[in-house]
Scaffold this motif. Structure first.
Motif, PDB file in Angstrom:
ATOM      1  N   GLY A  30      10.654  52.144  87.001  1.00  0.00           N
ATOM      2  CA  GLY A  30       9.914  51.325  86.050  1.00  0.00           C
ATOM      3  C   GLY A  30      10.061  51.815  84.634  1.00  0.00           C
ATOM      4  N   PHE A  31      10.070  53.136  84.454  1.00  0.00           N
ATOM      5  CA  PHE A  31      10.226  53.680  83.104  1.00  0.00           C
ATOM      6  C   PHE A  31      11.616  53.376  82.555  1.00  0.00           C
ATOM      7  CE2 PHE A  31      11.184  56.887  79.932  1.00  0.00           C
ATOM      8  CZ  PHE A  31      10.031  56.873  79.157  1.00  0.00           C
ATOM      9  N   VAL A  32      12.651  53.522  83.380  1.00  0.00           N
ATOM     10  CA  VAL A  32      14.012  53.218  82.932  1.00  0.00           C
ATOM     11  C   VAL A  32      14.121  51.757  82.512  1.00  0.00           C
ATOM     12  CG1 VAL A  32      16.429  53.060  83.646  1.00  0.00           C
ATOM     13  CG2 VAL A  32      15.054  55.044  84.322  1.00  0.00           C
ATOM     14  N   ILE A  33      13.550  50.863  83.324  1.00  0.00           N
ATOM     15  CA  ILE A  33      13.624  49.430  83.019  1.00  0.00           C
ATOM     16  C   ILE A  33      12.804  49.104  81.780  1.00  0.00           C
ATOM     17  CG2 ILE A  33      13.036  47.129  83.881  1.00  0.00           C
ATOM     18  CD1 ILE A  33      13.612  48.235  86.711  1.00  0.00           C
ATOM     19  N   ALA A  34      11.585  49.648  81.700  1.00  0.00           N
ATOM     20  CA  ALA A  34      10.745  49.396  80.526  1.00  0.00           C
ATOM     21  C   ALA A  34      11.409  49.921  79.264  1.00  0.00           C
ATOM     22  CB  ALA A  34       9.367  50.040  80.724  1.00  0.00           C
ATOM     23  N   TYR A  35      12.030  51.084  79.358  1.00  0.00           N
ATOM     24  CA  TYR A  35      12.733  51.663  78.207  1.00  0.00           C
ATOM     25  C   TYR A  35      13.899  50.767  77.801  1.00  0.00           C
ATOM     26  CZ  TYR A  35      14.637  55.303  75.165  1.00  0.00           C
ATOM     27  OH  TYR A  35      15.085  56.002  74.070  1.00  0.00           O
ATOM     28  N   ALA A  36      14.611  50.243  78.785  1.00  0.00           N
ATOM     29  CA  ALA A  36      15.726  49.345  78.477  1.00  0.00           C
ATOM     30  C   ALA A  36      15.243  48.071  77.794  1.00  0.00           C
ATOM     31  CB  ALA A  36      16.479  48.996  79.765  1.00  0.00           C
ATOM     32  N   LEU A  37      14.097  47.541  78.237  1.00  0.00           N
ATOM     33  CA  LEU A  37      13.577  46.297  77.670  1.00  0.00           C
ATOM     34  C   LEU A  37      13.000  46.503  76.271  1.00  0.00           C
ATOM     35  CD1 LEU A  37      11.822  44.760  80.800  1.00  0.00           C
ATOM     36  CD2 LEU A  37      14.014  44.097  79.819  1.00  0.00           C
ATOM     37  N   GLU A  38      12.437  47.677  76.005  1.00  0.00           N
ATOM     38  CA  GLU A  38      11.747  47.903  74.738  1.00  0.00           C
ATOM     39  C   GLU A  38      12.569  48.654  73.693  1.00  0.00           C
ATOM     40  OE1 GLU A  38       8.766  46.742  73.786  1.00  0.00           O
ATOM     41  OE2 GLU A  38       8.710  45.647  75.686  1.00  0.00           O
ATOM     42  N   ARG A  39      13.457  49.548  74.135  1.00  0.00           N
ATOM     43  CA  ARG A  39      14.113  50.432  73.179  1.00  0.00           C
ATOM     44  C   ARG A  39      15.630  50.271  73.096  1.00  0.00           C
ATOM     45  NH1 ARG A  39      10.566  54.744  72.105  1.00  0.00           N
ATOM     46  NH2 ARG A  39       8.488  53.807  72.017  1.00  0.00           N
ATOM     47  N   SER A  40      16.237  49.541  74.025  1.00  0.00           N
ATOM     48  CA  SER A  40      17.695  49.426  74.013  1.00  0.00           C
ATOM     49  C   SER A  40      18.122  48.122  73.345  1.00  0.00           C
ATOM     50  CB  SER A  40      18.246  49.484  75.437  1.00  0.00           C
ATOM     51  OG  SER A  40      18.014  48.261  76.113  1.00  0.00           O
ATOM     52  N   ALA A  41      19.431  47.995  73.143  1.00  0.00           N
ATOM     53  CA  ALA A  41      20.000  46.784  72.543  1.00  0.00           C
ATOM     54  C   ALA A  41      20.736  45.955  73.585  1.00  0.00           C
ATOM     55  CB  ALA A  41      20.936  47.170  71.398  1.00  0.00           C
ATOM     56  N   LEU A  42      20.286  45.997  74.825  1.00  0.00           N
ATOM     57  CA  LEU A  42      20.945  45.244  75.893  1.00  0.00           C
ATOM     58  C   LEU A  42      20.853  43.743  75.649  1.00  0.00           C
ATOM     59  CD1 LEU A  42      19.717  47.120  79.106  1.00  0.00           C
ATOM     60  CD2 LEU A  42      21.980  47.227  78.068  1.00  0.00           C
ATOM     61  N   ARG A  43      21.897  43.037  76.085  1.00  0.00           N
ATOM     62  CA  ARG A  43      21.897  41.583  75.962  1.00  0.00           C
ATOM     63  C   ARG A  43      21.423  40.901  77.239  1.00  0.00           C
ATOM     64  NH1 ARG A  43      27.784  40.585  72.934  1.00  0.00           N
ATOM     65  NH2 ARG A  43      27.316  41.815  71.049  1.00  0.00           N
ATOM     66  N   THR A  44      21.135  41.693  78.256  1.00  0.00           N
ATOM     67  CA  THR A  44      20.733  41.122  79.549  1.00  0.00           C
ATOM     68  C   THR A  44      19.240  41.304  79.816  1.00  0.00           C
ATOM     69  OG1 THR A  44      21.355  43.214  80.613  1.00  0.00           O
ATOM     70  CG2 THR A  44      23.023  41.463  80.556  1.00  0.00           C
ATOM     71  N   LYS A  45      18.452  41.446  78.770  1.00  0.00           N
ATOM     72  CA  LYS A  45      17.012  41.676  78.953  1.00  0.00           C
ATOM     73  C   LYS A  45      16.332  40.487  79.631  1.00  0.00           C
ATOM     74  CE  LYS A  45      16.452  44.836  75.010  1.00  0.00           C
ATOM     75  NZ  LYS A  45      15.734  45.080  73.740  1.00  0.00           N
ATOM     76  N   ASN A  46      16.700  39.289  79.247  1.00  0.00           N
ATOM     77  CA  ASN A  46      16.068  38.111  79.841  1.00  0.00           C
ATOM     78  C   ASN A  46      16.355  38.017  81.338  1.00  0.00           C
ATOM     79  OD1 ASN A  46      14.887  37.271  77.443  1.00  0.00           O
ATOM     80  ND2 ASN A  46      16.651  36.011  76.849  1.00  0.00           N
ATOM     81  N   LEU A  47      17.551  38.448  81.747  1.00  0.00           N
ATOM     82  CA  LEU A  47      17.873  38.466  83.171  1.00  0.00           C
ATOM     83  C   LEU A  47      16.954  39.414  83.918  1.00  0.00           C
ATOM     84  CD1 LEU A  47      19.706  37.783  85.582  1.00  0.00           C
ATOM     85  CD2 LEU A  47      21.226  39.632  84.846  1.00  0.00           C
ATOM     86  N   MET A  48      16.707  40.583  83.338  1.00  0.00           N
ATOM     87  CA  MET A  48      15.824  41.556  83.976  1.00  0.00           C
ATOM     88  C   MET A  48      14.398  41.032  84.033  1.00  0.00           C
ATOM     89  SD  MET A  48      16.053  44.549  85.366  1.00  0.00           S
ATOM     90  CE  MET A  48      14.768  44.388  86.588  1.00  0.00           C
TER      91      MET A  48
ATOM     92  N   ALA B 171      24.475  51.758  78.262  1.00  0.00           N
ATOM     93  CA  ALA B 171      25.287  51.536  79.461  1.00  0.00           C
ATOM     94  C   ALA B 171      24.584  52.085  80.704  1.00  0.00           C
ATOM     95  CB  ALA B 171      26.654  52.182  79.290  1.00  0.00           C
ATOM     96  N   LEU B 172      23.968  53.265  80.575  1.00  0.00           N
ATOM     97  CA  LEU B 172      23.285  53.881  81.713  1.00  0.00           C
ATOM     98  C   LEU B 172      22.056  53.076  82.141  1.00  0.00           C
ATOM     99  CD1 LEU B 172      23.517  57.665  80.739  1.00  0.00           C
ATOM    100  CD2 LEU B 172      24.786  56.473  82.539  1.00  0.00           C
ATOM    101  N   VAL B 173      21.169  52.806  81.183  1.00  0.00           N
ATOM    102  CA  VAL B 173      19.954  52.068  81.548  1.00  0.00           C
ATOM    103  C   VAL B 173      20.290  50.625  81.921  1.00  0.00           C
ATOM    104  CG1 VAL B 173      18.482  53.536  80.144  1.00  0.00           C
ATOM    105  CG2 VAL B 173      19.432  51.462  79.131  1.00  0.00           C
ATOM    106  N   GLY B 174      21.320  50.068  81.271  1.00  0.00           N
ATOM    107  CA  GLY B 174      21.740  48.716  81.612  1.00  0.00           C
ATOM    108  C   GLY B 174      22.286  48.630  83.024  1.00  0.00           C
ATOM    109  N   GLY B 175      23.006  49.670  83.450  1.00  0.00           N
ATOM    110  CA  GLY B 175      23.507  49.686  84.818  1.00  0.00           C
ATOM    111  C   GLY B 175      22.391  49.732  85.838  1.00  0.00           C
ATOM    112  N   VAL B 176      21.377  50.564  85.570  1.00  0.00           N
ATOM    113  CA  VAL B 176      20.224  50.628  86.470  1.00  0.00           C
ATOM    114  C   VAL B 176      19.515  49.285  86.529  1.00  0.00           C
ATOM    115  CG1 VAL B 176      17.969  51.696  86.853  1.00  0.00           C
ATOM    116  CG2 VAL B 176      19.909  53.099  86.113  1.00  0.00           C
ATOM    117  N   CYS B 177      19.329  48.653  85.372  1.00  0.00           N
ATOM    118  CA  CYS B 177      18.650  47.352  85.327  1.00  0.00           C
ATOM    119  C   CYS B 177      19.413  46.295  86.112  1.00  0.00           C
ATOM    120  CB  CYS B 177      18.473  46.905  83.878  1.00  0.00           C
ATOM    121  SG  CYS B 177      17.205  47.811  82.968  1.00  0.00           S
ATOM    122  N   LEU B 178      20.719  46.269  85.958  1.00  0.00           N
ATOM    123  CA  LEU B 178      21.521  45.274  86.666  1.00  0.00           C
ATOM    124  C   LEU B 178      21.465  45.488  88.172  1.00  0.00           C
ATOM    125  CD1 LEU B 178      24.684  44.911  84.383  1.00  0.00           C
ATOM    126  CD2 LEU B 178      22.879  43.230  84.777  1.00  0.00           C
ATOM    127  N   LEU B 179      21.489  46.756  88.616  1.00  0.00           N
ATOM    128  CA  LEU B 179      21.407  47.036  90.046  1.00  0.00           C
ATOM    129  C   LEU B 179      20.061  46.596  90.613  1.00  0.00           C
ATOM    130  CD1 LEU B 179      23.100  50.565  90.315  1.00  0.00           C
ATOM    131  CD2 LEU B 179      23.968  48.392  91.210  1.00  0.00           C
TER     132      LEU B 179
END
Length: 566
Positions: free
Chosen positions: A97-115, A305-313
């Motif tokens: 949950g922390f990895v995903i929350a961090y990806a949604l709040e602090r990263s520049a991922l383009r796949t946030k809406n998918l998550m 890339a790391l947090v995005g990979g976890v989110c996609l999985l």
């Protein structure tokens, strides 16, 4: 100067006394009626289950049932198993949950809406759908076994752990997102000026600032897991936990005394966890500054890339679990004949789709009754003030610490007494609706209270100054600001009532059944494709309600914005 004096009315006249009396009467009624409901449908049942736990089989009163715990190996095993699987789920869910929350709040991922979309899916169905999907993928008759021949034993601890993680993960992510938002970018700016690396900023700023959010998420997940019944009954197998032990004692052995004891055992860790979660939540958000500058996501290729990979999985796993349930609802004979058919939607066992329509009715009753009760209570608490308001507030949030299984079981002892006038409710859809409402009373109350506090006191004062009575204050000042909150609470109660299982498992009858219990019984009877079809209908209804809520709230918000500008 009071509002009535400012309007030119005589401060001591009959008109002022009449208005004052009307306000006091409305405040009293607004508090007393909902609180009476809490006493009758929450406090009284809990007293009954506590009393029942003291009644031995021979009718004597004492601690014999509690003493029997030490000589009941199965009960001790179930307690240990519950603590172990709940602790494991808590650890995995908080880390993920922390990895995903961090990806949604602090990263520049383009796949946030998918998550975000994937995280919504577990909330659309009863908890047992996660377990059902895992069985379709990894079970003895699952797709993996069919395609590879691997014999995977998914029943037991590991299957229950995976199912619980996917069920609890969305709530952990929401809490941790809120904790991450409660950070001030000025700390990070200062750290960069001092030459701190990104890792040092994470260790020295991010983790300390979110420690109470992590603690809060951990105990929320623990409570969700230790009280969940759906996943345990479907995929737990021989791995007995307290939730299934209650069901076994009451429904299987008809031992209501020991069932009550297990219920009290389940209540204790839940209450402790809820208390710790509340303290952590207050520490996390109580000291936040209104002038904080939100942290803007910054691009970091390796980290993203790391947090995005976890989110996609994780997103792929969640989507796969739900998608395979939907897929199984359209096959002729799982897993041997995967050709397309619609016959599974013609549920010809038991009462067919009657339980689905009953659940719709129950959910609408729970939502409507709940909104009215919570609105009255928060309206009254806002006007009480002082120690009385704090006491009412404390009582109103108590239901959150009572597991659904315990509340549902307590209703049997409270309302299944032929000599009681309350017996008329037993076995009815109304009682199930009431149980659903009080099961989620705390969440609805806190949401409604937040909305009520946002109503400007000056606006109410202005309506009074222009001669408006209490009806005008409600219509012109309170309700326009409360409309989004009221709608949100209505849809929340409706959606949770559609998918809840633990709170109603003991209250269904041959004449009054609910959809989540129908799914469980279809699966236990071996009609897995029909269980999948039933689950798909539930997800469609709840998903439709969620979409309707967002559309209506959007229109209401735009309307309020237009009124504010004009």
């Amino acid at each position: 100067m009071s509002a009535i004096e400012a309007s030119g009315r005589p401060a001591g006249g009959a008109e002022w006394l009449s208005a004052r009396a009307a306000q006091k009467l409305l405040t009293t009624v607004s508090v007393v009626v909902p609180m009476a409901g809490l006493v009758l449908f929450f406090g009284y049942p809990l007293l009954m289950i506590a009393w029942q736990s003291l009644l031995a089989k021979d009718g004597t009163v004492g601690l014999a049932n509690y003493a029997a715990i030490a000589t009941t190996p199965g009960l001790i095993t179930a307690t240990v198993n519950s603590l172990v699987v709940s602790a494991a789920t808590m650890l995995v869910s908080v880390v993920l949950g922390f990895v995903i929350a961090y990806a949604l709040e602090r990263s520049a991922l383009r796949t946030k809406n998918l998550m975000r979309a994937a995280l919504v899916l577990p909330l659309l169905a009863p908890s047992l759908v996660q377990a059902l999907g895992l069985l379709f993928i990894l079970g003895r008759n699952g797709l993996v076994h069919k395609w590879t021949g691997w014999d995977i034993d998914i029943y037991g601890f590991w299957g229950l752990l995976i199912a619980n993680v996917f069920y609890a993960l969305p709530q952990a992510v929401m809490i941790l997102q809120a904790a991450l938002r409660n950070a001030d970018s000025r700390y990070y700016d200062a750290a960069e000026v001092m030459g701190a690396s990104g890792w040092r900023q994470f260790v020295d700023i991010t983790l300390p600032n979110t420690k109470f959010g992590l603690l809060s998420a951990a105990f929320v997940v623990f409570v969700i897991t230790i009280t969940d019944f759906g996943n345990a009954i479907v995929i737990g197998g021989n791995y007995r936990v307290l939730a299934t032990e209650i069901y076994s004692q009451v429904s299987g052995q008809m031992d209501f005394g020991m069932g009550s004891v297990v219920g009290m055992l389940l209540l204790l860790p839940s209450l402790v966890s809820i208390y710790i979660e509340r303290v952590a939540s207050q520490r996390q958000f109580g000291g936040s500054s209104e002038n904080l500058i939100p942290v803007s996501p910054k691009r970091a290729p390796l980290r993203d890339a790391l947090v995005g990979g976890v989110c996609l999985l994780v997103a792929a796993a969640i989507v796969a679990i739900v998608a395979v349930v939907v897929f199984a609802s359209f096959v002729k004979l799982w897993p041997y004949n995967l050709s397309f058919t619609l016959k599974n939607y013609n549920v010809d066992t038991s009462d067919g789709y009657a339980s689905l329509w009953t659940t719709l009715k129950i959910s609408l009753i729970a939502a409507a009754f709940g909104v009215v009760s919570l609105f009255m209570l928060t309206f009254g608490v806002r006007r009480l003030g002082g120690g009385m308001a704090k006491a009412v507030y404390l009582v109103a949030v108590l239901p959150v610490g009572v597991p659904g299984l315990v509340l549902g079981l307590s209703y049997i002892f409270a309302f299944n007494m032929p000599n009681s006038p309350l017996y008329i409710l037993y076995g009815s859809a109304i009682l199930i609706a009431i149980c659903n409402f009080y099961h989620y009373h705390t969440q609805g109350f806190l949401t409604m209270m937040t909305g009520m506090r946002a109503v400007p006191a000056a606006l109410e004062e202005a309506v009074s100054c222009f001669g408006g009575n209490l009806r005008c204050v409600l219509r012109d000042a309170v309700l326009p600001f409360m409309a989004p909150t009221v709608l949100s609470v209505f849809f929340f109660l409706f959606m949770r009532s559609m998918v809840t299982l633990s709170a109603v498992i003991f209250l269904v009858t041959p004449k009054v059944n609910v959809a989540s219990v129908a799914v469980m019984r279809l699966d236990q009877a071996g009609f897995v494709s029909q269980a999948a079809a039933f689950s798909t209908w539930i997800m469609l209804i709840v998903g439709g309600a969620l979409l309707a809520m967002r559309l209506i709230l959007g229109r209401v918000s735009r309307r309020l914005g237009y009124l504010g500008q004009s």
